[in-house]
Design an enzyme around this catalytic site. Structure first.
Site, PDB file in Angstrom:
ATOM      1  CB  THR A 133      -0.954   0.016   1.203  1.00 10.56           C
ATOM      2  OG1 THR A 133      -1.769   1.189   1.151  1.00 10.56           O
ATOM      3  CG2 THR A 133      -0.209  -0.022   2.528  1.00 10.56           C
ATOM      4  CG  HIS A 191       4.776 -11.136  16.996  1.00 12.37           C
ATOM      5  ND1 HIS A 191       5.772 -12.063  16.761  1.00 12.37           N
ATOM      6  CD2 HIS A 191       5.341 -10.199  17.799  1.00 12.37           C
ATOM      7  CE1 HIS A 191       6.869 -11.708  17.396  1.00 12.37           C
ATOM      8  NE2 HIS A 191       6.638 -10.564  18.029  1.00 12.37           N
TER       9      HIS A 191
END
Length: 420
Positions: free
Chosen positions: A338, A391
């Site tokens: 992006t 994560h």
């Protein structure tokens, strides 16, 4: 009389909102002609007529939510354009004659007229989803007694259930309280605008991504001197040879593909208790449109050269702005890029495009003083880059190294050309 129904859209799409009717009652249509534009979670789709004839009735209005299989219009195969279909005309004549044939006591007529007027009024004033109407019929509840929680007044099934639990008598005070609260909520004028289905979906998906992933963002900065120099040297010949401009996105796309090969966990996703390691490189490129953000996918970016990447990005961007994207253009990406820099963003923490586990954020190029290896200070075009990652799959060490690898490739674009 033939029925036009909402067709099967895609495996993941079961409903939509009528964005615009392309025909009106009395119009003549041929088989295959588009009759309405349906706004889904991802793209706008034209629904075509399965029959030739005259549109006898539109059963849904613009803004109504519909599901796959819902009947949305009727087509009279024997009707004439511009006039009411023959069957409906006969029915109207019969209905018009009935009051003359039935001569009941005035009290009954008055009662019947009041009932008809009330139901007619309800149909005009009450705005409810098809599911809510069905639920109300099942519970025997008058929709006019239901208080809608939707600020636009649209009644949902949960509103009907709430009425069933609380009873009709308790609803009247609630209506009055709601009106009072609405007047005193703001001291100054406001405008309420219904969110489009796509904006609602974007909102829901972003919240889901934050709730369902252990998201973390790491940052780095890139010296864009070499990329800008190479681009300035080659852009004219590149355009002449390939008939497409050489932009920055192809450099970043190829750098991402090279880095994903070195760190395959960032090109993966979680499915149940398994990790799915993707052996392909379909890179999503976020594109801002008037209707919201969409992420069309550059397929097999590892097999494309710089010109191929630029050509795909240009084509997808044009289709997005013209609302011509198909569902296939949006599905199955493995990683997303992006670019907030085109709007002036200096730094951001992009949100993962689930079920992907990583997204790269690009930002504005700014000239800043940089300390060089020999301790001299030079003004360099610098860009902050950000990697948001899940994560649960990716450890901090891998995420940082992934971003460093992208930095290295961009600061040595000739090496990037060899990698590509």
């Amino acid at each position: 009389m033939k029925e036009i129904k909402v067709p099967e859209l895609a495996e993941s799409i079961t409903e939509g909102t009528i964005s615009q009717w392309l025909v009106k009652q009395g119009d003549k249509v041929e088989k295959g002609d588009p009759v309405l534009e349906l706004e889904t979670d991802k793209v706008n789709i034209e629904v075509n007529s399965d029959y030739s004839g005259v549109v006898a009735e539109l059963l849904k209005e613009e803004g109504d939510d519909v599901e796959v299989g819902d009947v949305i219009a009727k087509v009279d195969e024997n009707g004439e354009a511009g006039g009411a279909p023959s069957n409906s005309g006969a029915e109207e004549k019969q209905e018009a004659k009935q009051p003359e044939v039935k001569e009941e006591p005035k009290a009954s007529e008055t009662s019947q007229e009041i009932t008809e007027d009330t139901s007619s009024s309800d149909r005009k004033e009450v705005v409810a989803s098809p599911a809510a109407r069905k639920r109300a019929r099942e519970l025997g509840i008058d929709l006019s007694t239901v208080q809608a929680k939707d600020p636009l007044g649209r009644i949902r099934p949960e509103d009907v259930d709430a009425t069933a639990r609380g009873g009709q008598k308790q609803e009247q005070p609630k209506k009055q309280e709601a009106k009072t609260d609405e007047k005193t909520e703001f001291d100054k004028p406001v405008e309420r605008v219904k969110m489009s289905r796509r904006r609602q979906t974007i909102a829901n998906r972003l919240v889901e991504a934050q709730h369902n992933a252990a998201m973390l963002t790491t940052f780095n900065e890139v010296d864009m001197t070499s990329v800008m120099k190479l681009r300035a040297e080659r852009k004219d010949k590149f355009l002449e040879k390939h008939d497409v401009k050489l932009g920055f996105m192809s450099f970043f796309t190829k750098a991402v593909v090279a880095a994903l090969k070195d760190f395959p966990l960032i090109n993966a996703e979680i499915q149940g208790n398994e990790l799915v390691l993707k052996k392909f490189y379909d890179i999503g490129i976020a594109v801002s449109t008037d209707d919201g953000l969409v992420v069309p996918v550059v397929r097999d970016a590892d097999r494309l050269d710089f010109a191929g990447v630029e050509r795909e990005i240009a084509t997808l961007g044009k289709k997005a702005r013209n609302k011509e994207l198909q569902l296939a253009d949006l599905q199955g990406g493995s990683f997303t890029i992006t670019n907030g820099g085109i709007f002036g963003s200096l730094l951001s923490t992009p949100i993962i495009n689930a079920p992907q586990v990583g997204i790269l954020g690009m930002h504005s190029i700014q000239k800043r003083p940089v300390v060089m290896p020999d301790d001299s200070i030079e003004v360099r075009p610098m860009m902050y880059i950000a990697l948001s990652y899940d994560h649960r799959i990716v450890d901090g060490k891998e995420a940082v190294q992934f971003l460093v690898r992208i930095k290295q490739l961009l600061e040595d674009p000739y090496d990037l050309l060899l990698e590509g």
